[in-house]
Design an enzyme around this catalytic site. Sequence first.
Site, short mmCIF file in Angstrom:
data_model
loop_
_atom_site.label_atom_id
_atom_site.label_comp_id
_atom_site.label_asym_id
_atom_site.label_seq_id
_atom_site.Cartn_x
_atom_site.Cartn_y
_atom_site.Cartn_z
N HIS A 1 14.91 -26.77 47.58
CA HIS A 1 13.83 -27.75 47.58
C HIS A 1 13.22 -27.68 46.07
CE1 HIS A 1 9.81 -29.68 48.17
NE2 HIS A 1 9.30 -28.75 47.58
N LEU B 1 11.57 -30.35 60.95
CA LEU B 1 12.23 -29.75 62.22
C LEU B 1 11.27 -29.01 63.22
CD1 LEU B 1 15.35 -28.13 60.41
CD2 LEU B 1 15.20 -30.18 62.03
N ASN C 1 17.50 -24.06 52.97
CA ASN C 1 17.26 -25.36 52.51
C ASN C 1 17.01 -25.21 51.04
OD1 ASN C 1 16.14 -28.15 52.35
ND2 ASN C 1 14.21 -27.12 52.12
N ASP D 1 9.19 -26.58 53.81
CA ASP D 1 9.52 -25.84 52.75
C ASP D 1 9.03 -24.41 52.70
OD1 ASP D 1 10.85 -28.26 51.95
OD2 ASP D 1 9.19 -29.05 51.40
N GLY E 1 23.41 -36.93 49.09
CA GLY E 1 24.19 -35.91 49.27
C GLY E 1 25.03 -35.13 48.06
N MET F 1 15.63 -34.83 55.28
CA MET F 1 14.27 -35.13 55.04
C MET F 1 13.50 -35.22 56.35
SD MET F 1 14.11 -34.82 52.01
CE MET F 1 12.93 -35.24 50.92
C1 GAR Z 1 17.39 -32.63 46.56
O1 GAR Z 1 16.72 -32.74 45.29
C2 GAR Z 1 16.50 -31.53 47.35
O2 GAR Z 1 16.10 -30.69 46.60
C3 GAR Z 1 15.59 -32.39 48.07
O3 GAR Z 1 15.91 -33.55 48.27
C4 GAR Z 1 17.19 -34.05 47.28
C5 GAR Z 1 18.35 -34.49 47.92
O4 GAR Z 1 19.30 -34.81 47.25
N1 GAR Z 1 14.92 -31.71 49.12
C6 GAR Z 1 13.98 -31.63 49.55
O5 GAR Z 1 12.81 -32.21 48.92
C7 GAR Z 1 13.59 -31.00 50.95
N2 GAR Z 1 12.18 -30.66 51.07
P1 GAR Z 1 20.94 -34.92 47.48
O6 GAR Z 1 20.76 -35.74 48.77
O7 GAR Z 1 21.36 -35.61 46.15
O8 GAR Z 1 21.42 -33.34 47.87
#
Ligand code: GAR
Length: 218
Positions: free
Chosen positions: A114, A98, A112, A150, A17, A95
């Site tokens: 990524h 959807l 989103n 994504d 988060g 993660m």
């Molecule tokens: C982040 O690096 C985000 O870019 C990635 O998950 C991490 C979450 O970190 N998202 C993806 O890979 C989506 N495909 P967080 O929970 O600390 O924000």
Amino acid sequence: MNTSYKPRLAILISGKGSNLQSFIDAIQMNVIDAEIVCVISNNPDAPGLEKAEAAGIPCQALDHRQFPDRDSFDVALAELLEGYKPNLILLCGFMRILTPAFVERFAGMMMNIHPSLLPKYPGLHTQQRAIEAGDTKTGATVHFVTSELDGGPPIIQAEVPILEGDTAETLGSRVFEKENLIYPMAVRWYCQGRLSLSNGRACLFGRPLPPTGFAFQG
Ligand code: GAR
């Protein structure tokens, strides 16, 4: 016009988060004029839930393992979200893939982030894949969500150089710094009514952005 109206943000998480925290901070510092109305995690153990709780934001877990299939989880999630009447739904490390029905229900109001320069490296292990491919740069992309994983129209992209000796961790932490800058920037535009999804393209001030989104410098 009711000037006290604030856009209502719903945030979906699965883990740490830190992007959620960047929104909590941006709102507190008046960088974004909005209200986070709920934080929902599919993972009951997500540390991000504690961040929401510490900030006094309504939060709850909706454990996908309690549902027989993806469709029924997404229906429950959509109903839960609609109860909060969000104007914008933010996937912050959510993660879960959807279903098209869910994405359709919230078309144009879901973003989103990524950790790659999309369309390169959708999915997992993006930094490792970029290093192994011998790329000289990677980065992060904020995009509108479509049913392609994504894969929706990019809004902002920030580049990060890949340095000699970088590991997935060292590179990931530099990408992370950019994530925490560009995601609030996109949400600020949206809340100001400047950003929209139109005819499958992200538009700023009504004009389509380049296919890879606004190029963030800094
Ligand atoms: C982040 O690096 C985000 O870019 C990635 O998950 C991490 C979450 O970190 N998202 C993806 O890979 C989506 N495909 P967080 O929970 O600390 O924000």
